[in-house]
Design an enzyme around this catalytic site. Structure first.
Site, mmCIF file in Angstrom:
data_model
loop_
_atom_site.group_PDB
_atom_site.id
_atom_site.type_symbol
_atom_site.label_atom_id
_atom_site.label_comp_id
_atom_site.label_asym_id
_atom_site.label_seq_id
_atom_site.Cartn_x
_atom_site.Cartn_y
_atom_site.Cartn_z
ATOM 1 C CD GLU A 150 0.345 1.029 3.186
ATOM 2 O OE1 GLU A 150 1.164 0.864 4.106
ATOM 3 O OE2 GLU A 150 0.032 2.161 2.758
ATOM 4 C CB CYS A 262 5.022 4.447 6.942
ATOM 5 S SG CYS A 262 3.478 3.578 7.037
#
Ligand code: UDX
Length: 446
Positions: A150, A262
């Site tokens: 993603e 992230c």
């Protein structure tokens, strides 16, 4: 197609709702009964603009449901998306225990051929590891693993899902690719590029993309330091760089360093993977070191703005989340900033439009306020740490009256230095040397 999405965090929930919106039948599964009960009542456990609408639309259309019954979800699905957490371990590597657990459960309850799709960011080689678990513990049914990383940004995840720059599919056979094209049919017909490659390359595309974006940020943050030393303006430098189509204007906004769930995790994971294979990924190591240094440098910037001493001073912090449009505090630059200022003896007042609940679990002895003005009351300095839109149009006259001293430290370069000086503030920002304020730019329209 009937799909199970395992894990209902930022990635799992957006992926489940998005795939349902594409016309698939989706069951989102989580072990957290409370979270599933809340989702069944239409309560979304995270702040993500637009997520509530897309979830309720697909639930009422009967394409999206929530469950804690993983075996049943496995049995009734053709494709199973793994979207569980892969948190960093102390040594920087990704913790795969949740992924492994899910793989073993899939192996146990498979009742026919299954497409297993890794959606979570996983280290290179995880796809092969899952295949091994399926073969060893499987019950004879065929499980094929595909990597489909993603590229969702918190705060714009729905848009990023619906209009991605590309869909990456790492697969080892044509049938899996066709199944993925069927799952993502609306994007496929929208001519969104599909990058079809092997599993390892797809897994690496995710790390390489995040690692490069983080590199751009650390690069511009070091250029900002240089600008302060040389009397240059980092926003002009970034503009001049970004107009080069080989560089591009995005991710060149200097600030207090990158945070989130992230960039810090993925950059340390890719450095760790390289190290495990005997290679020192020096650029990634440097990007992480610079980022930590920049975050610490922000503490000094605030201390300097108050003549080198914040002991007993009251400091107002606007913005706590790692970026606007999210409630996420993970690795937020506000955390080392507040801890550092408290270590220097300052008392902290803070406000964030969405992250207060999460911030309350992190900070001790911070006074949480309900808006920017209450936060500024009696403060010796106001710090803009996250560039929420509501901080872009503060009533500066009111702020100046509320502050003990008219000092603003703008870590996101929201305001114009010359305007702030004309409004009577001592204004400090990032990469825009004070003397730029004094020098009248001959040509620049502001
Ligand atoms: C990132 C990637 O963008 C996304 O593709 C990936 O799937 C997940 O990680 P996210 O972490 O949600 O998304 O936010 P992003 O908008 O990328 O910002 C990350 C951090 O970088 C934030 O702390 C932000 O403030 C900072 N940043 C971003 C800068 O300091 N300068 C910039 O120019 C851009």
């Amino acid at each position: 197609m009937d799909i199970a999405v395992i894990g209902t965090g930022y990635v799992g929930l957006v992926t489940g709702a998005g795939l349902a919106d594409f016309g698939n039948g989706v069951i989102c599964v989580d072990i957290d009964q409370k979270k599933i009960d809340a989702l069944k009542q239409g309560k979304i456990p995270i702040y993500e603009p637009g997520l509530d609408k897309i979830v309720s639309r697909n639930v009422s259309d009967g394409r999206l449901q929530f469950s804690t019954d993983l075996p049943e979800a496995i049995r009734s699905s053709r494709a199973i998306f793994i979207a569980v957490g892969t948190p960093p371990k102390a040594d920087g590597s990704a913790d795969l225990r949740y992924v492994e657990e899910v793989a073993r459960t899939i192996a146990r309850y498979m009742n026919g051929p299954k497409l297993i799709v890794t959606k979570s960011t996983v280290p290179i080689g995880t796809g092969r590891m899952i295949e091994k678990i399926l073969t060893e513990a499987g019950n004879g049914h065929k499980g094929t693993v595909v990597s489909n990383p993603e590229f969702l940004r918190e705060g714009s995840a729905i848009e990023d899902f619906m209009k991605p720059d590309r869909v990456v599919v790492g697969a080892s056979d044509r049938e899996s690719v066709h199944l993925m094209q069927e799952i993502y049919a609306p994007l496929h017909s929208l001519e969104i590029p599909f990058v079809v490659t092997n599993v390892e390359s797809a897994e690496l595309i995710k790390y390489a993309s995040n690692g490069f974006l983080a590199t751009k940020i650390s690069f511009i943050n070091e250029i900002a330091v240089l600008c302060e030393l040389l009397g240059a303006d980092v926003q002009d430098v970034a503009r001049g760089m970004g107009l080069d189509t080989r560089i591009g204007p995005k991710f060149l906004q200097a600030g207090p360093g990158f945070g989130g769930s992230c960039f810090p995790k993925d950059t340390s994971a890719v450095a760790d993977i390289a190290r495990r294979y005997g290679y020192e990924f020096e650029i990634m190591e440097a990007v992480l070191r610079v980022n930590d240094n920049i975050k610490q440098r922000m503490v000094g910037k605030v201390v300097d703005a108050l003549c080198g001493d914040v002991k007993g001073k009251r400091i107002a912090i606007l913005g706590l989340a790692f970026k606007p449009e999210t409630d996420d505090m993970r690795d937020s630059p506000a955390i080392p900033l507040i801890n550092g200022l408290q270590q220097h003896g300052a008392s902290i007042r803070a406000y964030d439009p969405q992250a207060m609940k999460n911030a309350g679990k992190i900070f001790e002895s911070v006074t949480f306020c309900h808006d920017a003005y209450q936060t500024a009351e009696g403060a010796d300095a106001l710090v803009i740490a996250t560039e929420w839109n509501e901080f872009r149009s503060l009533n500066l006259e009111r702020i100046r009256k509320l502050l003990q001293q008219p000092v603003i430290v703008d870590l996101r370069n929201v305001y114009d230095p010359r305007r702030m000086q004309s409004e009577g503030f001592t204004y400090v920002s990032v990469g825009r040397a004070d003397d730029v304020v004094k020098r009248k730019p001959l040509w620049r329209e502001r």
